[in-house]
Structure formats: C-alpha cells, structure tokens
Scaffold this motif. Structure first.
Motif, PDB file in Angstrom:
ATOM      1  N   ARG A 119       0.656  -1.211  -0.251  1.00 27.27           N
ATOM      2  CA  ARG A 119      -0.125  -0.346   0.274  1.00 27.27           C
ATOM      3  C   ARG A 119       0.771   1.303  -0.095  1.00 27.27           C
ATOM      4  O   ARG A 119       0.651   2.150  -0.871  1.00 27.27           O
ATOM      5  CB  ARG A 119      -1.403  -0.028   1.015  1.00 27.27           C
ATOM      6  N   GLN A 121       3.994   1.771  -1.531  1.00 25.42           N
ATOM      7  CA  GLN A 121       4.255   1.148  -3.066  1.00 25.42           C
ATOM      8  C   GLN A 121       3.470   2.283  -3.784  1.00 25.42           C
ATOM      9  O   GLN A 121       3.593   3.186  -4.749  1.00 25.42           O
ATOM     10  CB  GLN A 121       4.849   0.233  -3.049  1.00 25.42           C
ATOM     11  N   LEU A 122       1.838   1.748  -3.294  1.00 23.96           N
ATOM     12  CA  LEU A 122       0.620   2.145  -3.994  1.00 23.96           C
ATOM     13  C   LEU A 122       0.673   3.393  -4.099  1.00 23.96           C
ATOM     14  O   LEU A 122       0.160   4.271  -5.282  1.00 23.96           O
ATOM     15  CB  LEU A 122      -0.133   1.375  -4.341  1.00 23.96           C
ATOM     16  N   ALA A 126       1.220   6.582  -6.147  1.00 25.93           N
ATOM     17  CA  ALA A 126       0.064   7.133  -6.991  1.00 25.93           C
ATOM     18  C   ALA A 126       0.490   9.313  -7.095  1.00 25.93           C
ATOM     19  O   ALA A 126       0.061   9.679  -7.856  1.00 25.93           O
ATOM     20  CB  ALA A 126      -1.017   7.596  -6.082  1.00 25.93           C
ATOM     21  N   LEU A 157      -2.238   1.990 -11.500  1.00 29.72           N
ATOM     22  CA  LEU A 157      -2.134   0.878 -10.174  1.00 29.72           C
ATOM     23  C   LEU A 157      -3.254   0.249  -9.823  1.00 29.72           C
ATOM     24  O   LEU A 157      -2.248  -0.698  -9.772  1.00 29.72           O
ATOM     25  CB  LEU A 157      -2.125   2.545  -9.602  1.00 29.72           C
ATOM     26  N   TYR A 160      -1.692  -3.034 -12.892  1.00 30.34           N
ATOM     27  CA  TYR A 160      -0.631  -3.145 -11.432  1.00 30.34           C
ATOM     28  C   TYR A 160      -1.160  -4.615 -10.699  1.00 30.34           C
ATOM     29  O   TYR A 160      -0.536  -5.971 -10.083  1.00 30.34           O
ATOM     30  CB  TYR A 160       0.308  -2.362 -11.385  1.00 30.34           C
ATOM     31  N   GLY A 161      -1.805  -3.422  -9.877  1.00 30.06           N
ATOM     32  CA  GLY A 161      -2.471  -4.143  -8.763  1.00 30.06           C
ATOM     33  C   GLY A 161      -3.026  -5.853  -8.906  1.00 30.06           C
ATOM     34  O   GLY A 161      -3.304  -6.704  -8.217  1.00 30.06           O
ATOM     35  N   PHE A 169      -7.129  -3.843  -5.752  1.00 34.56           N
ATOM     36  CA  PHE A 169      -6.906  -2.496  -7.117  1.00 34.56           C
ATOM     37  C   PHE A 169      -8.287  -2.548  -7.070  1.00 34.56           C
ATOM     38  O   PHE A 169      -8.535  -1.918  -7.804  1.00 34.56           O
ATOM     39  CB  PHE A 169      -6.340  -3.419  -8.048  1.00 34.56           C
ATOM     40  N   ILE A 172      -9.233   0.596  -5.814  1.00 36.97           N
ATOM     41  CA  ILE A 172      -8.448   1.719  -6.635  1.00 36.97           C
ATOM     42  C   ILE A 172      -9.886   2.298  -7.920  1.00 36.97           C
ATOM     43  O   ILE A 172      -9.718   3.114  -8.599  1.00 36.97           O
ATOM     44  CB  ILE A 172      -6.855   1.626  -6.555  1.00 36.97           C
TER      45      ILE A 172
END
Length: 230
Positions: A119, A121-122, A126, A157, A160-161, A169, A172
């Motif tokens: 999280r 990293q996301l 972002a 993102l 990728y998730g 994901f 998002i």
C-alpha cells in the motif's frame, strides 16, 4: 470491398445520437466490460480481451487526431490505453504462469492483500505519477488535465494491482470511476461514461468476491512436480 475500405467504414461507423457515438467506442467498452467480468472470475483470458478494447479506445479518445464527433483530445484517457497494453502483457504472463504451474487450477491468481508495504508503494507511486502526468497532460493540451491525470494514474496502479493479485486494486478502480464519470459526461463520451458507472458496480462486486476468496481460499492446488532424470 477491400480490407482498407472495411476498416475505414468501421472507424467511421456511428450512431446518429447527439454529435454522434462511434461504434468503436461502444465495442471497445464492451471488450473492457468482458475483461472486467473475466478478471472478477480470475480468468487469464481477461488480459488479451482487455488489450483489444485498449486498442479501440485509444483511437476514440484522441478525438482531434482521429476526427471523432467530440473532436477532443483526452491524452490521459488515450495514454492509459498504452499503459494498459504494457501492464496487461505483464499480467497475462503472470497469470498464465500461475495457472500453468498449478495443476487443475483454472484461475490465474490467488487473491491476497497488498499489505502495508504494498500500500505504501501504491501511495508513493500515485503521488509521483499524478504530478508527472498532470504537467505532461497540461502541456499536451488535454481536456481536464487534473482529472485526466488521476484516471491515468489510478488505471495504471489498478491494473498492476490486478496483475499482482492484490484485493485493493478493485478499490482503486472505484476511485477512478468516481472521477471518470463526470469527466467523460462533460466531454461528451457518453458510452464510456455509462460504462464507467457499470464498471463501478462490477468493481464493488469484484472486491467482495476477491475479499471472500482471500478470507476463505480454496484448498491449495499443488504446483506440478517436475520429474528429474536419474
């Protein structure tokens, strides 16, 4: 009639509603919806089907370049189709490898939470991506660069998730849809705006489905054993 004439006819085909609605926008979103449904079911086919939709929608959102009825360039919307293509290839390979290595497993991934590290990293990605895309899209003259930058960022993102099998994901995607609907309505891309609303419902259902699978995973299928010659 030659192939080039058929292709040109398809590119120009539209419904005479308002300024005109291109069939390739409708069909491209149809492939996107099919990809979302297959993704919820964790089917590897979600990736190649999604790629076809990406190619079609790329031509739709560059309205000034491809002369769509809206005649608007949503560079973020168009650009995300390129990123989708690249990340989808990664997800396709990753899910196919998982299914191939687990005998009898039809799904391409086992859902799991990203964890605090994932999280973080996301969140960092972002911020960095949104700032970079905002200035880049503004320089390109994108219509609604702030919202367009977030849609592009969130889409990358989320995809990728999904490739990593992270349950988050879906959330998002819901955040992307919440921004995308008013942007697309304002720009006149009505089929895409309607699809974003439908996507939102599927994303909510997908989140619940993956959350349940994460909490109560099926008995693990053992990876195929490779017999070594002696």
């Amino acid at each position: 009639m030659g192939f080039s004439e058929l292709l040109l006819g398809f590119l120009n085909a539209k419904l005479d509603i308002g300024p005109g609605i291109l069939w390739r926008e409708i069909i491209g979103n149809g492939f996107g919806l099919a990809s979302a449904i297959l993704g919820m079911q964790r089917r590897v086919a979600a990736w190649p089907i999604g790629i076809i939709g990406n190619i079609l929608l790329f031509t739709v959102f560059l309205g000034g370049v491809f002369h769509t009825p809206q005649d608007l360039d949503l560079w973020g919307q168009a650009g995300r189709q390129i990123f989708f293509f690249a990340v989808s290839v990664y997800g396709w390979v990753r899910w196919y490898g998982y299914r191939k290595s687990h005998a009898g497993e039809k799904a391409g991934v086992q859902p799991r939470w990203a964890g605090w590290r994932g999280r973080l990293q996301l969140a960092i990605a972002a911020v960095i991506l949104w700032v970079a895309f905002y200035f880049g899209l503004s320089a390109l003259g994108s219509w609604g660069p702030a919202a367009d930058a977030w849609i592009l960022t969130g889409s990358i993102l989320a995809t990728y998730g999904m490739a990593r099998g992270w349950v988050e994901f879906w959330l998002i995607w819901i955040a992307v849809d919440a921004v995308g609907v008013p942007l697309l309505l304002g720009a006149g891309f009505y089929p895409s705006a309607i699809m974003y609303v439908i996507y939102g419902g599927f994303c909510l259902a997908g989140f619940v489905a993956w959350w349940r699978l994460e909490r109560n995973p099926r008995p693990e299928v053992q990876p195929q054993q490779v017999t070594q010659a002696r």
